[in-house]
Write a protein that holds these residues in place. Sequence first.
Motif, PDB file in Angstrom:
ATOM      1  N   ILE A  63       0.828  -1.215   0.000  1.00 56.33           N
ATOM      2  CA  ILE A  63       0.000   0.000   0.000  1.00 56.33           C
ATOM      3  C   ILE A  63       0.856   1.258   0.000  1.00 56.33           C
ATOM      4  CG2 ILE A  63      -1.648   1.365   1.347  1.00 56.33           C
ATOM      5  CD1 ILE A  63      -2.844  -1.260   2.340  1.00 56.33           C
ATOM      6  N   THR A  64       1.855   1.312   0.882  1.00 56.98           N
ATOM      7  CA  THR A  64       2.601   2.544   1.124  1.00 56.98           C
ATOM      8  C   THR A  64       4.016   2.464   0.576  1.00 56.98           C
ATOM      9  OG1 THR A  64       1.343   3.062   3.122  1.00 56.98           O
ATOM     10  CG2 THR A  64       3.512   4.073   2.922  1.00 56.98           C
ATOM     11  N   ARG A  65       4.430   3.530  -0.123  1.00 56.84           N
ATOM     12  CA  ARG A  65       5.794   3.664  -0.605  1.00 56.84           C
ATOM     13  C   ARG A  65       6.508   4.760   0.178  1.00 56.84           C
ATOM     14  NH1 ARG A  65       5.237   7.139  -6.199  1.00 56.84           N
ATOM     15  NH2 ARG A  65       7.462   6.664  -6.327  1.00 56.84           N
TER      16      ARG A  65
ATOM     17  N   ALA B 251       9.057  10.123   3.663  1.00 59.29           N
ATOM     18  CA  ALA B 251       7.718  10.313   3.122  1.00 59.29           C
ATOM     19  C   ALA B 251       6.989   8.987   3.029  1.00 59.29           C
ATOM     20  CB  ALA B 251       7.808  10.958   1.740  1.00 59.29           C
ATOM     21  N   ASN B 252       5.692   9.028   3.261  1.00 57.35           N
ATOM     22  CA  ASN B 252       4.812   7.872   3.061  1.00 57.35           C
ATOM     23  C   ASN B 252       3.653   8.282   2.162  1.00 57.35           C
ATOM     24  OD1 ASN B 252       4.626   5.594   5.950  1.00 57.35           O
ATOM     25  ND2 ASN B 252       6.303   6.088   4.575  1.00 57.35           N
ATOM     26  N   GLN B 253       3.559   7.620   0.997  1.00 55.98           N
ATOM     27  CA  GLN B 253       2.463   7.859   0.065  1.00 55.98           C
ATOM     28  C   GLN B 253       1.799   6.537  -0.273  1.00 55.98           C
ATOM     29  OE1 GLN B 253       2.635  10.690  -3.425  1.00 55.98           O
ATOM     30  NE2 GLN B 253       2.557   8.790  -4.599  1.00 55.98           N
ATOM     31  N   THR B 254       0.475   6.525  -0.251  1.00 54.92           N
ATOM     32  CA  THR B 254      -0.274   5.304  -0.522  1.00 54.92           C
ATOM     33  C   THR B 254      -0.612   5.194  -2.010  1.00 54.92           C
ATOM     34  OG1 THR B 254      -2.345   6.451  -0.007  1.00 54.92           O
ATOM     35  CG2 THR B 254      -1.270   5.236   1.780  1.00 54.92           C
ATOM     36  N   LEU B 255      -0.981   3.993  -2.413  1.00 54.42           N
ATOM     37  CA  LEU B 255      -1.358   3.769  -3.805  1.00 54.42           C
ATOM     38  C   LEU B 255      -2.644   4.501  -4.167  1.00 54.42           C
ATOM     39  CD1 LEU B 255      -0.628  -0.037  -4.314  1.00 54.42           C
ATOM     40  CD2 LEU B 255       0.459   1.855  -5.519  1.00 54.42           C
ATOM     41  N   GLN B 256      -3.576   4.536  -3.220  1.00 49.98           N
ATOM     42  CA  GLN B 256      -4.873   5.143  -3.486  1.00 49.98           C
ATOM     43  C   GLN B 256      -5.228   6.123  -2.382  1.00 49.98           C
ATOM     44  OE1 GLN B 256      -7.822   2.077  -4.098  1.00 49.98           O
ATOM     45  NE2 GLN B 256      -6.531   0.934  -5.532  1.00 49.98           N
TER      46      GLN B 256
END
Length: 461
Positions: free
Chosen positions: A95-97, A111-116
Motif C-alpha cells: 500500500i505505502t511507498r 515520506a509515506n504515500q499510498t497507492l490510493q
Amino acid sequence: MNRVLFVLVLAGGMLVLSINAQPQAESNNVVLVGHNDLNGNGDGGEGLAIQQWPDGRRVLYLAHEGQKTCVSVVDVTRPENPVLINQLPSPAPGITRCNSLGLSGNALVIANQTLQKGQKTAGLWVLDVSDFQRIQKAKRLQDLEFSFFDTSGPNSRGVHCVWFVDGEFAHLTTGAGDFDPTNPNDDQFYMILDLRNPRQPREVGRWWYPGTRKGDTCLPDCLPKRHPRFDDGYRPHQTEVWPDHPDRAYVAYIDGGAFILDISGLAEVKAGRTKTFTPKVLGHATFSPPYPAWTHTFQPIFSRGMALVSDEDTQDNCKDAPKLVWLLDIRAETNPMVIGTAPLHSNDGELCARGGRFGAHNLHPNFPSATSANLKNTTVASWFNGGVRLFHIVDGPKGVPGAPPHLDEIGYYIPAAPAKNPTPTSQINHAIVDENGLIYANDRFTGGLYILRYTGAVPLD
C-alpha cells in the motif's frame, strides 16, 4: 537495439529467452567505483542522503520506489565495497511507498504515500538516527520513531516528496484530510512542517495553485486548463529551501511550471510572533504549452543568478518526449526566463527505442551539508535508460556583455541492464554527489546502488 527474443520449442511448450538492450555499461568520463544490489530489493526511489559518524563511518540512507521496502541503510565508508547494514520494510506493504527522505543532523524524515486516496499509512515519519546500534537492530520504522505526522484523508495519498536540510522545518508535497481538490489529479500541495520539536510536528504554512481547491474564492475563473495529452495534475513535486536564503521556496509544480515563492513569513513563525503564514508568489515560469510539462525539480544556483529545472519523463519509449533540463535566468525573480536546455544527442532516438523511460528526472540536490557537493557550475542528472548525465554551465563568448551561458555535457554513465528489470534497460532514478565528488545513483527497479567517479578534465564544481 531492443531486447531480442529467442523462442525455443521444447516438449510441452516454449521457452522464451531474451537479450538486454544494454548488455554492458556505456560511459564517457565516468567510471564505476562500487555497486550493491541491496539484497535483491534494488528499487531505488528519489531519496539519498549521507550521514558522517564521528568514528569515520559513512552511512547512506536510500528511499525505495515500491511498496515492499521502505529504506535501505548502506555503509559507504569504503565506496568500492558498499555494505548493506539494514533494510526496513514499508509500514503498510503493498500500500505505502517511501519514495523520498531528508536528513539533517541525527533526524531522518521519510515520506509515506499510498497507492490510493483514503488509505494508510500516509504522512511523514520523523526518525532518530543518533544511535548506530539501534539503526542496525531496527526491524521497522517504529523502532527509530520520534513521531509520525498523519496527512491521510478521503482525498489524500499522503506525502510524495520531502525537503529537510536545516533541522527545523520540513517542506512537503502532500495531501491532507481537509484538502478537497477541484480535480482529482490535483490532490497534493505545498506544506511547511515545524520539526523543531521532532516529537511534536506542527503544520505552519501551506500553498496550492489557485483554483485547485474547492472553495477557492477565485473560482471559476482561475480553474487551470488541463493538459490536452498528459494530464498529470497541478500539484508540486519537489520544493527546495536553503538556510542561506530562508525567505524563498523554489517549487516544481508538475503541469503548473516552476514557482518562486516568498516564504519570509516563516521567520515570524520561527520567532514565535505568529503560528502560521501563507507563502506568496514572486515568479512563475511555464514550459507547457508547447512542451509536455511535468516540472519535477527547480534548483537555483544563487552565485550565478541562474536555476536548473528538470522535467520528468513518465512514459516508456519517449511517448511524452522531449523531457529536458532547462537553464533559467532568475536574476529578475518576477520574470524567470529560459535561456537554454541540456544538449540532445544524435543517438537519443535509439535510446528511446531501447525500452523503458528515457529522459530527464532528478538533479543532484546541492544539500547544504558537509557530506554533499555544492555545485555552482555543473549538475548531475538522472536520465532513466540514459543513465547518469553530467552537464557544465559554459559562459557566453568573451567580449559580448551579458551573453547568456549554455549547457554542455561533460560525461555520462549508463549501467548494463539489471537482469531482473521489467525493462530491457537500466532505469537510473536519482543521483547525488558527495563532498569528495563521488556520485551515488540508484536504479528504479532492481539494479540497486551504483557509486561512480567522474574522470573528465572539466571540473565537477
